[in-house]
Design an enzyme around this catalytic site. Structure first.
Site, PDB file in Angstrom:
ATOM      1  N   SER A  16       0.836   1.139  -1.726  1.00 38.07           N
ATOM      2  CA  SER A  16       2.208   1.685  -1.817  1.00 38.07           C
ATOM      3  C   SER A  16       2.274   2.751  -3.137  1.00 38.07           C
ATOM      4  CB  SER A  16       3.149   0.730  -1.691  1.00 38.07           C
ATOM      5  OG  SER A  16       3.231  -0.009  -0.803  1.00 38.07           O
ATOM      6  N   GLU A  17       1.656   2.250  -4.093  1.00 37.92           N
ATOM      7  CA  GLU A  17       1.470   3.066  -5.195  1.00 37.92           C
ATOM      8  C   GLU A  17       0.334   2.840  -6.065  1.00 37.92           C
ATOM      9  OE1 GLU A  17       5.876   2.949  -4.679  1.00 37.92           O
ATOM     10  OE2 GLU A  17       4.666   1.303  -5.125  1.00 37.92           O
ATOM     11  N   SER A  18      -0.337   3.582  -6.839  1.00 40.49           N
ATOM     12  CA  SER A  18      -1.448   3.271  -7.910  1.00 40.49           C
ATOM     13  C   SER A  18      -1.011   3.887  -9.224  1.00 40.49           C
ATOM     14  CB  SER A  18      -2.833   4.223  -7.471  1.00 40.49           C
ATOM     15  OG  SER A  18      -2.965   3.515  -6.215  1.00 40.49           O
TER      16      SER A  18
END
Length: 282
Positions: free
Chosen positions: A48-50
């Site tokens: 979803s995010e880094s």
């Protein structure tokens, strides 16, 4: 070549369940990376995010947050997961601040549970009827509650209350209609649906477009903060606390804590567990 170290954590886990919650990759030191490299790595990990840690003149650390497609000004599970890593690196104790593109966010930890204070919310009306929103979500018109709002407590999102937790479970968004009524800008189409499921419990789901497909997020801290903003906007009695359940529909049960105090300050909390790490040579 440079070796960039990263850690993998799960955020908003449930009762110590290592493979619950929302996964996050945190790069410990992103100095030397350009924007294109950060974006490419976020796509490589395809979470979803880094996040990417950098020095800050105004906070404990600066954090940049990338989805596989674009950079986010703020996101909840990356903020809590990154704070957990900052503490583990010895850069801070249980209280720290993170500089995001949405401002400096205060975060505090107790053991593996972390809490952030979101920005003061703003909101605006939705340019869609209940019927249009029902068509977008695949539910009956009378299952769409009032008022749906665009809310921004760090990252603006469409927040739509539904009549029952069952309606939340039955949502089947239509990509073409989501692109029409859930569009924030050319790259972001999203909607957060929720309903009460008891005196203090909420069932929620978060959908967004990835290309032409609909993706469901396991746990969305920024949307939980925006739910707090929705309560402020609708003048709900304060203070209030809610346990938000999300992720069951995608096999990643998650639990988020929401608290809005009497001064309308919004806090989002959750458990963070580190599960591994490694390095990337660039």
């Amino acid at each position: 070549m440079t070796d960039y170290r990263y850690r993998l954590v799960n955020v908003f886990t449930v009762a110590g369940g290592k493979f619950s919650g929302n996964p996050l990759c945190v790069f410990e030191d992103a100095r030397g990376m350009d924007d294109a490299t950060m974006q490419a790595l976020a796509l490589q990990f395809n979470l979803s995010e880094s996040t990417f840690l950098l020095p800050s003149d105004s906070a404990t650390a600066r954090v940049r947050i990338f989805t596989p497609a674009y950079e986010m000004p703020f996101a909840g599970h990356p903020t809590l997961g990154t704070a957990h890593v900052v503490r583990a690196l010895g850069a801070a104790g249980d209280a720290l601040t993170l500089e995001t593109n949405a401002g400096v966010i205060a975060v505090s930890g107790k053991d593996d549970t972390w809490t952030l204070r979101a920005n003061a919310p703003t909101w605006r009306p939705v340019d869609a009827s209940r019927q249009q929103l029902a068509d977008m979500l695949g539910v009956a018109t009378d299952e769409v509650g009032e008022p749906p709002l665009w809310v921004n407590a760090g990252a603006e999102q469409l927040v739509v209350p539904l009549a029952t937790a069952d309606a939340v479970s039955r949502c089947r968004p239509v990509a073409e209609v989501l692109a029409r009524y859930g569009r924030l800008n050319p790259t972001r189409c999203m909607v957060y649906v929720w309903a009460t499921a008891g005196a203090h419990d909420i069932r929620a789901r978060f959908f967004f477009l990835k290309g032409s497909s609909i993706v469901e997020d396991p746990a969305t801290g920024s949307a939980c903060a925006n739910l707090g903003g929705w309560f402020v906007a609708t003048r709900a009695p304060l203070p209030l606390s809610r346990d938000v359940y999300q992720g069951d529909a995608v096999g990643r049960p998650s639990r988020l804590g929401l608290h809005v105090d009497a001064q309308q300050r919004i806090f989002v909390s959750g458990e963070v567990i580190e599960i591994g790490g490694g390095g990337v040579r660039i």
